[in-house]
Design a protein around this motif. Structure first.
Motif, PDB file in Angstrom:
ATOM      1  N   THR A 198      -2.358  -1.766   3.922  1.00  0.00           N
ATOM      2  CA  THR A 198      -1.963  -0.758   5.097  1.00  0.00           C
ATOM      3  C   THR A 198      -1.720   0.651   4.750  1.00  0.00           C
ATOM      4  O   THR A 198      -1.161   0.743   3.644  1.00  0.00           O
ATOM      5  CB  THR A 198      -0.689  -1.421   5.904  1.00  0.00           C
ATOM      6  N   ARG A 228      -0.220   4.037   3.720  1.00  0.00           N
ATOM      7  CA  ARG A 228       1.084   4.275   3.525  1.00  0.00           C
ATOM      8  C   ARG A 228       1.916   4.810   4.715  1.00  0.00           C
ATOM      9  O   ARG A 228       3.121   4.319   4.871  1.00  0.00           O
ATOM     10  CB  ARG A 228       1.244   5.384   2.334  1.00  0.00           C
ATOM     11  N   ALA A 273       7.791  -2.782   0.243  1.00  0.00           N
ATOM     12  CA  ALA A 273       6.976  -2.044   1.185  1.00  0.00           C
ATOM     13  C   ALA A 273       6.452  -0.641   0.529  1.00  0.00           C
ATOM     14  O   ALA A 273       5.781  -0.032   0.487  1.00  0.00           O
ATOM     15  CB  ALA A 273       7.490  -1.821   2.373  1.00  0.00           C
ATOM     16  N   LEU A 332       0.606  -6.599   3.048  1.00  0.00           N
ATOM     17  CA  LEU A 332       0.854  -5.187   3.924  1.00  0.00           C
ATOM     18  C   LEU A 332       0.527  -4.040   3.044  1.00  0.00           C
ATOM     19  O   LEU A 332       0.246  -2.866   3.450  1.00  0.00           O
ATOM     20  CB  LEU A 332       2.102  -5.179   4.523  1.00  0.00           C
ATOM     21  N   GLN A 333       0.143  -4.182   1.695  1.00  0.00           N
ATOM     22  CA  GLN A 333       0.061  -3.308   0.956  1.00  0.00           C
ATOM     23  C   GLN A 333      -1.351  -2.508   1.228  1.00  0.00           C
ATOM     24  O   GLN A 333      -1.715  -1.477   0.708  1.00  0.00           O
ATOM     25  CB  GLN A 333       0.091  -3.783  -0.795  1.00  0.00           C
ATOM     26  N   ARG A 359       2.819   1.573   6.431  1.00  0.00           N
ATOM     27  CA  ARG A 359       3.350   0.501   5.842  1.00  0.00           C
ATOM     28  C   ARG A 359       4.696   0.029   6.102  1.00  0.00           C
ATOM     29  O   ARG A 359       4.985  -1.137   6.164  1.00  0.00           O
ATOM     30  CB  ARG A 359       3.014   0.638   4.435  1.00  0.00           C
TER      31      ARG A 359
END
Length: 214
Positions: A167, A169, A102, A164-165, A172
């Protein structure tokens, strides 16, 4: 003055190398492995020649850029395998891998993509998956992990986790922790008794929708 010059040059070279690595962590962390070397050089405030003098290939830069994450991954595997509670070790390894992924799109890409030039990352991936297989066997023997779990289930989970990348920062890591918590519950053989462990607050995600014009 003459004797001082080589020391000054060595100091400049060290500073340039440090700036390049800081820039690479930022650029690859946000943009992934496809980010061009020239973007790293621009972010570091050095010329391409300086960048290539320190790191002749992109793979060499990857290895140095993600050295800290690789050490953290090794530690996570070691700690999980030595945990006296197999289920706790299994669960903590999943949580720590998701956390590492993440924080850096580039490390997630390097870990999940065993491109031939990055044998170190391929070895890390193999070591981690072997550890998961061993932990899974132990946890299944205690009745805490679903009997049908296989290592490919973790690979599938990590591929989904890469989504999720996209999303922002700020949200995330929280989203990653929720994702890991849900997956761990899905892997558990039976629901945990007692009050459930509260999940982290859900991040506010911006969804876009484009209606059909047909």
């Amino acid at each position: 003055m003459t004797n001082h010059l080589p020391q000054t040059l060595r100091s400049d070279a060290r500073d340039n190398r440090a700036r390049i690595l800081d820039a690479a962590r930022a650029v690859f962390g946000e943009e992934g492995l496809s980010a061009p070397m020239r973007e790293v050089a621009r972010h570091a405030g050095v010329g391409p020649a300086t960048l290539y003098r320190h790191f002749p290939t992109k793979q060499a830069l990857f290895a140095e850029t993600f050295a800290e994450q690789r050490r953290a991954c090794h530690a996570a595997v070691r700690d999980a395998l030595t945990d006296s509670n197999p289920w706790h070790g299994f669960r903590s390894l999943i949580e720590r891998i998701c956390e590492l992924h993440a924080h850096s799109r580039g490390f997630a890409d390097a870990f999940m993509t065993a491109f031939p030039e990055a044998m170190d990352f391929a070895a890390d991936q193999e070591r981690t998956l072997h550890a998961v297989g061993e932990l899974a066997r132990r946890a299944q023997n205690t009745g805490q992990l679903r009997p049908g779990f296989v290592v490919d289930d973790l690979v599938l989970m990590l591929k989904a986790h890469r989504g999720l990348q996209d999303t922002p920062r700020a949200a995330r890591v929280t989203a990653s922790r929720r994702f890991a918590a849900y997956m761990i519950e899905a892997f558990r053989a039976a629901p945990e008794t007692g009050a459930p462990t509260p999940l982290p607050p859900a991040p506010r995600l911006q969804l876009t929708y484009s209606p059909s014009t047909s």
